[in-house]
Design a protein around this motif. Sequence first.
Motif, PDB file in Angstrom:
ATOM      1  N   ILE A 105       0.846  -1.200   0.000  1.00 16.70           N
ATOM      2  CA  ILE A 105       0.000   0.000   0.000  1.00 16.70           C
ATOM      3  C   ILE A 105       0.879   1.247   0.000  1.00 16.70           C
ATOM      4  O   ILE A 105       0.499   2.289  -0.508  1.00 16.70           O
ATOM      5  CB  ILE A 105      -0.978   0.020   1.208  1.00 16.70           C
ATOM      6  N   HIS A 106       2.088   1.117   0.568  1.00 18.28           N
ATOM      7  CA  HIS A 106       2.979   2.281   0.566  1.00 18.28           C
ATOM      8  C   HIS A 106       3.810   2.354  -0.717  1.00 18.28           C
ATOM      9  O   HIS A 106       3.868   3.383  -1.372  1.00 18.28           O
ATOM     10  CB  HIS A 106       3.900   2.239   1.785  1.00 18.28           C
ATOM     11  N   PHE A 107       4.468   1.247  -1.045  1.00 18.45           N
ATOM     12  CA  PHE A 107       5.363   1.263  -2.206  1.00 18.45           C
ATOM     13  C   PHE A 107       5.033   0.117  -3.152  1.00 18.45           C
ATOM     14  O   PHE A 107       5.747  -0.870  -3.221  1.00 18.45           O
ATOM     15  CB  PHE A 107       6.821   1.177  -1.735  1.00 18.45           C
ATOM     16  N   PRO A 108       3.940   0.246  -3.859  1.00 19.65           N
ATOM     17  CA  PRO A 108       3.527  -0.850  -4.744  1.00 19.65           C
ATOM     18  C   PRO A 108       4.449  -0.963  -5.960  1.00 19.65           C
ATOM     19  O   PRO A 108       4.971   0.048  -6.436  1.00 19.65           O
ATOM     20  CB  PRO A 108       2.119  -0.432  -5.180  1.00 19.65           C
ATOM     21  N   GLU A 109       4.616  -2.193  -6.421  1.00 20.43           N
ATOM     22  CA  GLU A 109       5.400  -2.403  -7.638  1.00 20.43           C
ATOM     23  C   GLU A 109       4.563  -2.053  -8.877  1.00 20.43           C
ATOM     24  O   GLU A 109       5.073  -1.533  -9.852  1.00 20.43           O
ATOM     25  CB  GLU A 109       5.860  -3.855  -7.731  1.00 20.43           C
ATOM     26  N   THR A 110       3.294  -2.407  -8.801  1.00 26.30           N
ATOM     27  CA  THR A 110       2.404  -2.143  -9.944  1.00 26.30           C
ATOM     28  C   THR A 110       1.069  -1.632  -9.415  1.00 26.30           C
ATOM     29  O   THR A 110       0.756  -1.794  -8.228  1.00 26.30           O
ATOM     30  CB  THR A 110       2.099  -3.437 -10.720  1.00 26.30           C
ATOM     31  N   TRP A 111       0.277  -1.051 -10.291  1.00 23.28           N
ATOM     32  CA  TRP A 111      -1.054  -0.589  -9.878  1.00 23.28           C
ATOM     33  C   TRP A 111      -1.906  -1.767  -9.424  1.00 23.28           C
ATOM     34  O   TRP A 111      -2.725  -1.643  -8.527  1.00 23.28           O
ATOM     35  CB  TRP A 111      -1.748   0.144 -11.028  1.00 23.28           C
ATOM     36  N   LYS A 112      -1.680  -2.911 -10.053  1.00 23.02           N
ATOM     37  CA  LYS A 112      -2.477  -4.078  -9.711  1.00 23.02           C
ATOM     38  C   LYS A 112      -2.194  -4.541  -8.279  1.00 23.02           C
ATOM     39  O   LYS A 112      -3.104  -4.865  -7.520  1.00 23.02           O
ATOM     40  CB  LYS A 112      -2.163  -5.206 -10.704  1.00 23.02           C
ATOM     41  N   SER A 113      -0.907  -4.536  -7.920  1.00 22.24           N
ATOM     42  CA  SER A 113      -0.594  -4.969  -6.561  1.00 22.24           C
ATOM     43  C   SER A 113      -1.100  -3.932  -5.550  1.00 22.24           C
ATOM     44  O   SER A 113      -1.453  -4.271  -4.424  1.00 22.24           O
ATOM     45  CB  SER A 113       0.904  -5.220  -6.397  1.00 22.24           C
ATOM     46  N   LEU A 114      -1.173  -2.689  -5.972  1.00 21.95           N
ATOM     47  CA  LEU A 114      -1.752  -1.658  -5.098  1.00 21.95           C
ATOM     48  C   LEU A 114      -3.229  -1.948  -4.834  1.00 21.95           C
ATOM     49  O   LEU A 114      -3.698  -1.892  -3.699  1.00 21.95           O
ATOM     50  CB  LEU A 114      -1.588  -0.275  -5.738  1.00 21.95           C
ATOM     51  N   ASP A 115      -3.950  -2.289  -5.899  1.00 20.23           N
ATOM     52  CA  ASP A 115      -5.371  -2.602  -5.736  1.00 20.23           C
ATOM     53  C   ASP A 115      -5.590  -3.783  -4.802  1.00 20.23           C
ATOM     54  O   ASP A 115      -6.473  -3.768  -3.946  1.00 20.23           O
ATOM     55  CB  ASP A 115      -6.012  -2.924  -7.098  1.00 20.23           C
ATOM     56  N   ALA A 116      -4.780  -4.818  -4.985  1.00 23.10           N
ATOM     57  CA  ALA A 116      -4.932  -6.001  -4.151  1.00 23.10           C
ATOM     58  C   ALA A 116      -4.638  -5.663  -2.693  1.00 23.10           C
ATOM     59  O   ALA A 116      -5.343  -6.111  -1.776  1.00 23.10           O
ATOM     60  CB  ALA A 116      -4.009  -7.110  -4.640  1.00 23.10           C
ATOM     61  N   ALA A 117      -3.606  -4.858  -2.475  1.00 15.51           N
ATOM     62  CA  ALA A 117      -3.249  -4.479  -1.106  1.00 15.51           C
ATOM     63  C   ALA A 117      -4.370  -3.673  -0.474  1.00 15.51           C
ATOM     64  O   ALA A 117      -4.745  -3.882   0.679  1.00 15.51           O
ATOM     65  CB  ALA A 117      -1.961  -3.657  -1.116  1.00 15.51           C
ATOM     66  N   ARG A 118      -4.908  -2.762  -1.263  1.00 11.75           N
ATOM     67  CA  ARG A 118      -5.976  -1.924  -0.736  1.00 11.75           C
ATOM     68  C   ARG A 118      -7.180  -2.779  -0.348  1.00 11.75           C
ATOM     69  O   ARG A 118      -7.774  -2.594   0.711  1.00 11.75           O
ATOM     70  CB  ARG A 118      -6.376  -0.864  -1.765  1.00 11.75           C
TER      71      ARG A 118
END
Length: 681
Positions: free
Chosen positions: A198-211
Amino acid sequence: MEISQPLEELDWIPRPKILALRRLGITTAENLLTHFPRRHEDRRFPREESDKPICLSGDVIKTSLRRFGGWKKIFEATLQEPDANALSQPLVCRWFNMHYIQKMIATGQQLVVFGKPRLRGNRICMEHPEFEVIENDEERSIHLRRITPIYPATEGLSQRVLRGIIYRLLQELDTEPIEPLLPDNLKTGDRGQAIRAIHFPETWKSLDAAREHLVLSEFFAMQMLIASRRSESHSKMSAAHSGRGELLEKFLRLLPFALTTAQETVIAEIRTDLEAGHPMNRLLQGDVGSGKTVVAIAAILLAVEAGYQSAFMAPTQILAEQHYAVLRRWLEPLGVKLSIRTAARQEESFLPLVEGDERADVIIGTHALLLEKVSFSNLGLVVIDEQHKFGVAQRARLTSREPAPDVLVMTATPIPRTITMTVYGDLDVSTLDEMPRGRGKIITAVRDSAKLGEVLSFLRKQLEAGRQIYVVYPLVEESEKLEAKAAAAEHERWRERLHPYTCELLHGRIGGPEKQEIMERFRRGQTSALISTTVIEVGVDVPNATVMLVENAERFGLAQLHQLRGRIGRGEHKSYCILLTSDPSSEAAEKLAVLEKTSDGFEVAEADWEMRGPGDLLGTAQSGLPALKIGNLKRDAELMQRARQAAISILSADPRLESLQNQRFQQLIVEQQGRTFSNVS
Ligand code: ADP
Ligand code: MG
């Protein structure tokens, strides 16, 4: 390092920063790691103009200072993308007459800039961008990653410092997985992983999953608390407050109409609750005019027959008086004793509320008064009308009473489902989803104020046919004196417009008893038109009134307009809600069009929510919700639904969370208990 470590023990964080963080309530690594970014930014170089400011980084390859117009100066710094290729275009940053900037920027530095890219000739430029100079390679990987976190603004802590501390914290954190506080069927995965991403995502997709992981965690914690409150009140003991129902039968036989199926269903639900050995905690939702009062009376009669007192709480004196009049008409023939308590009626001789022959069975009054000033002898049932004016804290005071009464809260403000699941999540919900038959239709029309002439001739036709009308105007004056003056002018205007029909004026500055008299004359049909501020907003019931004219309608909220519209269409006549506006903006038009389109309160509520956000929708009443850190009630409605189902099923199978796989959830409830909840987002 562990996630629970106090920040004070980490000597690499400068003390002043620790103090700044403490002011935000952030004292542990976990606090800081759940200080979630507000958004993320894509920091790649632009190829074209944009009206949205963007943030990017690059190497300074050239600087220059030029003069223009005599003594004026332009400082330019040309940036190149870190991994520039043949197609890369440099970006020119320009500052006019800010001589100190040339001292801060030099060739060879790395810069982060924030501004709007503009095309100047064939160059892409940013004028007066905000900027930061990046000191070293590590900083580069923190601040210049492709997707960079932007935190809520915090005093005494720049984005860079905060980002730096969080980055290091994540590096030092043990790599052992952190157990998620989520049941497996909701979401699997490691909480630590989600926090990193959520802080330093590698990709937008991993950001979504984290969120999603973190939102579910937040919602699940909230729903566990709500579900535990609910199961706690279910586990409390209380007497059964229901008689055999003969009194209710008698009442129903005297009613001039048959109950709707919805009313029957809801009465049965309430009856089951009253008979149960634990306190009722039920929300009755029903659009304006759906007939909630009859349902309330049914509940009251069941309690009275069992020998208990009932309290009926209304938000305003006018409504208390109206309920008193309605209840007297229906209940006194059945031998039920009633009493009223309002600020205006305190001195009158009341029926005593203590034991004895003369004890009142039903006490009607305003929320405030019944809560503060009245002691009951054996209170079995409390009905709270128009709940949204009644805070969660006040409700809690009622439910924590010993012995616990049954509580029925009624709301005419339809609430979007997600909010019902949260704000009222600890209540059982009954819904009156059917209008009584034989109701006249309501037609809603938005009209330009310039068309007042046509509107007036329409009003006259209604008056000639014997109908009555409401005219509502917004409160414009802040001071009492001015308000009264504006009201008087308004009154005069309408008296002329509607002559020879009688009209009376109602506004907030008119005292209680006089207000009652004005309402009573209107109810009896002695007055044809009632000119008023929104004091008539809730609950008032005059079936012969068929027109609701709202002046400057754009100044009212949607929910409020829907409430106002609910004052008409209460008899068999066709009714008309006319919304006058002189506001040409598309925003106003869009808002008012919602009412033309639908008369369904739930649709209005959803649209209102869409346009204004829940804070306004819930009014000033305490929402009773924990402040959400990451979830969004609107955007994440579906996740809330899933979290709620999971929480309810866990707690109903294992109310004390004793099983091996549920023990870890105990902390969710213990930790949150006793916090003051506020702030919906
Ligand atoms: P609200 O739900 O807005 O509080 P009320 O309880 O004031 O609505 O009811 C609105 C009007 O409808 C009242 O005049 C009431 O007597 C009448 N009413 C209630 N139930 C029925 C019914 N089943 N059939 C016909 N009229 C009804
Ligand atoms: Mg009502």
